[in-house]
Design an enzyme around this catalytic site. Structure first.
Site, PDB file in Angstrom:
ATOM      1  N   LYS A   1      30.290  54.281  45.188  1.00  0.00           N
ATOM      2  CA  LYS A   1      31.591  54.333  44.522  1.00  0.00           C
ATOM      3  C   LYS A   1      32.504  55.446  45.027  1.00  0.00           C
ATOM      4  O   LYS A   1      33.326  55.971  44.283  1.00  0.00           O
ATOM      5  CB  LYS A   1      31.407  54.431  42.995  1.00  0.00           C
ATOM      6  CG  LYS A   1      30.600  53.260  42.442  1.00  0.00           C
ATOM      7  CD  LYS A   1      30.257  53.395  40.981  1.00  0.00           C
ATOM      8  CE  LYS A   1      29.376  52.238  40.559  1.00  0.00           C
ATOM      9  NZ  LYS A   1      28.889  52.324  39.210  1.00  0.00           N
TER      10      LYS A   1
ATOM     11  N   HIS B   1      56.587  37.433  45.161  1.00  0.00           N
ATOM     12  CA  HIS B   1      56.220  38.301  44.039  1.00  0.00           C
ATOM     13  C   HIS B   1      57.238  38.202  42.919  1.00  0.00           C
ATOM     14  O   HIS B   1      56.888  38.253  41.748  1.00  0.00           O
ATOM     15  CB  HIS B   1      56.054  39.752  44.497  1.00  0.00           C
ATOM     16  CG  HIS B   1      54.629  40.070  44.841  1.00  0.00           C
ATOM     17  ND1 HIS B   1      53.750  40.579  43.930  1.00  0.00           N
ATOM     18  CD2 HIS B   1      53.932  39.882  45.977  1.00  0.00           C
ATOM     19  CE1 HIS B   1      52.558  40.710  44.503  1.00  0.00           C
ATOM     20  NE2 HIS B   1      52.642  40.298  45.748  1.00  0.00           N
TER      21      HIS B   1
ATOM     22  N   GLU C   1      47.240  40.344  38.296  1.00  0.00           N
ATOM     23  CA  GLU C   1      48.284  40.465  39.316  1.00  0.00           C
ATOM     24  C   GLU C   1      48.795  39.080  39.711  1.00  0.00           C
ATOM     25  O   GLU C   1      48.075  38.293  40.338  1.00  0.00           O
ATOM     26  CB  GLU C   1      47.763  41.184  40.567  1.00  0.00           C
ATOM     27  CG  GLU C   1      48.893  41.395  41.563  1.00  0.00           C
ATOM     28  CD  GLU C   1      48.473  42.041  42.884  1.00  0.00           C
ATOM     29  OE1 GLU C   1      49.344  42.139  43.759  1.00  0.00           O
ATOM     30  OE2 GLU C   1      47.313  42.415  43.030  1.00  0.00           O
TER      31      GLU C   1
ATOM     32  N   ASP D   1      29.806  45.211  39.473  1.00  0.00           N
ATOM     33  CA  ASP D   1      30.310  46.512  39.046  1.00  0.00           C
ATOM     34  C   ASP D   1      31.659  46.738  39.738  1.00  0.00           C
ATOM     35  O   ASP D   1      31.704  46.958  40.954  1.00  0.00           O
ATOM     36  CB  ASP D   1      29.304  47.598  39.453  1.00  0.00           C
ATOM     37  CG  ASP D   1      29.688  48.957  38.903  1.00  0.00           C
ATOM     38  OD1 ASP D   1      30.872  49.148  38.587  1.00  0.00           O
ATOM     39  OD2 ASP D   1      28.798  49.816  38.796  1.00  0.00           O
TER      40      ASP D   1
END
Ligand code: ADP
Length: 585
Positions: A396, A570, A264, A472
């Protein structure tokens, strides 16, 4: 593999490999090994030939000048010498020159495919013709064709240059048996005892099965032994993610250069700006509030009364000592901290919390929980263990239990940003930031009914640091739970900013942390591996760095929003001048 075959858009017969070998790298094998004569021999012959004929032609030229003979009058030995001169020139040019020139222009993919589809072949052949690689005998004439789809990017170059693994006849047989389904793809590592070769064979078989090129997905450059039984099954290559650096982040008096793996645009630049603002204001401070990984099995009884009996047993302080002795047997590092129970009818959920040293700790806590369940079975033989994880852990998934109780490391991190830094570096004002934080991160998030999402983009920073350091990435879900607070202090001149993150799940040993690149990033932060002095110190420091980086990210993004710069920046960092439609064609 079966699924891959079924999902193939073309029948397998529609595509056939152009050659029986593919050109993936094996550092020990060279393409030239396949030539009939050794390279040094042909090189020596053509070098000698070249210098001999040059010498001969120059001598005869000098003789002609001396005897006033016209230069274009040549005898048969001179004709032979001229021919030999051109032959050696072609050889030497091809060997030393053309490959170099070609490498400057482009590098083709190592994947070798030709389709039965005539139109597609025409396109491929046109592309091949356009390359017109002149090759002498000693050259690797088998430069593979351009990939049918993927555009060639320079980042691939290093791997393609080395892509010279020659799959042997024996490998070819194995590929065929994988394609035919007689050798299971998953068994290649154990059958061959060579993880790199197993990955190359699996990759080749997959390409044949699916008819899809894997050009662009590198094979070489990863230690496949290091992921075996630990990080990834059935590998066929790896995905490249750029790693940027933000910092120095001045945190608790120490400077950290924070590695962030992301695609990104803007993210690293923005976090870097936040780090600068923090640094210029004297740094940030973070405090670790809690450190405990959780696992919650679900067990069932025939009555709710029996489930409640176990709950009371587990909550009885006298029993805790026995249970922790049983639990702690699983590891030198796992230490039971507590058990929190919840009942749903006749089902009981027991949330075990334990410290796990420098490991993130999921394996460790699971082993300890298993020990306790086995132990409990003696006193509660009617206990039916339905699952070692009953989702009350909660791993998660966004869950209030993590937000409230914490999971992994709970950290609060704060800084006072000076008013003039807010103005000069962040290009906004203290008031605007405080107002925006209240309306966006607090009220806006409440309106949206978020769970732990009272922040601008904590997950951006958490994910990027997690990927870079071998955590993770799926645990980003709860690790990104964060409330960002902003308040004007010092008579409204300065900004107090804080992030409170109750569930940062990180480790510096185990999992992906031991892989070479991830380990290098941990090393950069000074938290690689197990802490020698205090077990758990490295993983705790890493958790505070994550919170510090989030603080920087929050500061910068909130400032961009407050100053109305978000879209502008951006457009600058996320949109290069490349014509995207052309790049993907
Ligand atoms: P996780 O529990 O995070 O899934 P692993 O079980 O893969 O991690 O890795 C933890 C392993 O590392 C355990 O076998 C543990 O004994 C070992 N280890 C060595 N040093 C440490 C340390 N300082 N902290 C935690 N574990 C350690």
């Amino acid at each position: 593999m079966e699924a891959a075959r079924l999902s193939s858009t073309k029948p397998v017969q529609a595509l056939k490999p152009k050659k029986t070998v593919s050109f993936e790298e094996d550092p020990m094998t060279k393409v030239s090994d396949a030539l009939p004569l050794p390279l040094y021999l042909t090189n020596a012959v053509f070098f000698t030939l070249f210098f001999s004929v040059v010498y001969f032609l120059l001598s005869s030229w000098r003789e002609k000048i001396r005897t006033s003979t016209p230069l274009h009058v040549v005898n048969s030995s001179e004709i032979v010498a001229i021919l030999a001169f051109f032959a050696s020139c072609i050889y030497l040019m091809a060997f030393f020159g053309i490959d170099f020139v070609q490498s400057l222009v482009f590098r083709p993919s190592p994947d070798v495919w030709i389709s039965d589809d005539e139109e597609e072949n025409e396109v491929l052949l046109c592309k091949e013709d356009a390359r017109k690689v002149p090759c002498g005998q000693a050259l690797d004439c088998s430069l593979p064709p351009l990939p049918a789809q993927a555009p060639i990017v320079s980042s691939q170059k290093v791997f393609d240059e080395k892509a010279v693994t020659v799959l042997t006849e024996e490998d070819e047989e194995i590929i065929k048996s994988v394609v035919a389904g007689t050798t299971p793809s998953y068994s290649l590592e154990s059958k061959l005892g060579d993880c790199q070769r197993a990955a190359a064979i699996r990759r080749e078989a997959l390409q044949r099965l699916t008819g899809k090129s894997l050009a662009g997905l590198p094979l070489e450059g990863l230690d496949y032994e290091s992921i075996l039984g630990q990080c990834c099954e059935m590998p066929i290559g790896y995905v490249q993610i750029p790693v940027g650096i933000a910092g120095p982040l001045l945190l608790n008096g120490r400077e950290f250069s924070v590695p962030m793996a992301t695609t990104e645009g803007c993210l690293v630049a923005s976090t870097n700006r936040g780090c600068k603002a923090i640094h210029l204001s004297g740094g940030a401070t973070s405090v670790l509030l809690k450190d405990g990984m959780t696992r919650a099995p679900v067990v069932r009884f025939s009555t709710a009364k029996r489930a409640a009996d176990l709950k009371l047993y587990l909550e009885e302080p006298n029993n805790f000592e026995t249970l922790s002795l049983v639990f702690n047997r699983s590891s030198r590092f796992g230490r039971l901290q507590g058990i929190k129970c919840a009942i749903a009818g006749k089902n009981l959920y027991m949330r075990f919390t334990c410290s796990t040293g420098d490991a993130m700790g999921m394996n460790m806590v699971s082993k300890g929980v298993q020990n306790v369940l086995d132990f409990l079975q003696t006193d509660f033989p009617d206990m039916d263990v339905l699952g070692i994880s009953g989702n009350f852990c909660s791993d998660k998934k966004p869950a209030a239990v993590n937000w409230i109780e914490g999971r992994g490391k709970s950290v609060v991190c704060e800084a006072i940003i000076k008013g003039d830094v807010v103005k000069k570096v962040l290009k906004t004002s203290v008031e605007s930031l405080v107002e925006l934080n209240m309306l966006k991160n607090l009220t806006g998030s409440a309106m949206a009914g978020v769970l732990g999402g009272f922040n601008a983009h904590a997950s951006n920073i958490v994910s990027a640091v997690y990927i870079a350091t071998g955590q993770d990435p799926a645990q980003n879900v709860e690790s990104s739970h964060c409330i960002t607070m902003m308040e004007a202090v010092n008579d409204g001149k300065d900004l107090h900013v804080s992030v409170t993150m109750p569930s940062i799940e990180v480790g510096t040993v185990g999992g992906g942390t031991q892989l070479a690149s991830q380990s290098a990033c941990l090393n950069l932060l000074g938290v690689k591996g197990a802490s020698k002095e205090v077990p758990g110190a490295n993983s705790r420091t890493l958790a505070t760095i994550v919170a510090g980086a989030v603080l920087a990210g929050e500061l910068s993004l909130m400032s961009a929003l407050a100053a109305g710069q978000l879209v502008k920046s951006h457009m600058k960092y996320n949109r290069s001048n490349k014509d995207v439609s052309k790049a993907s064609s």
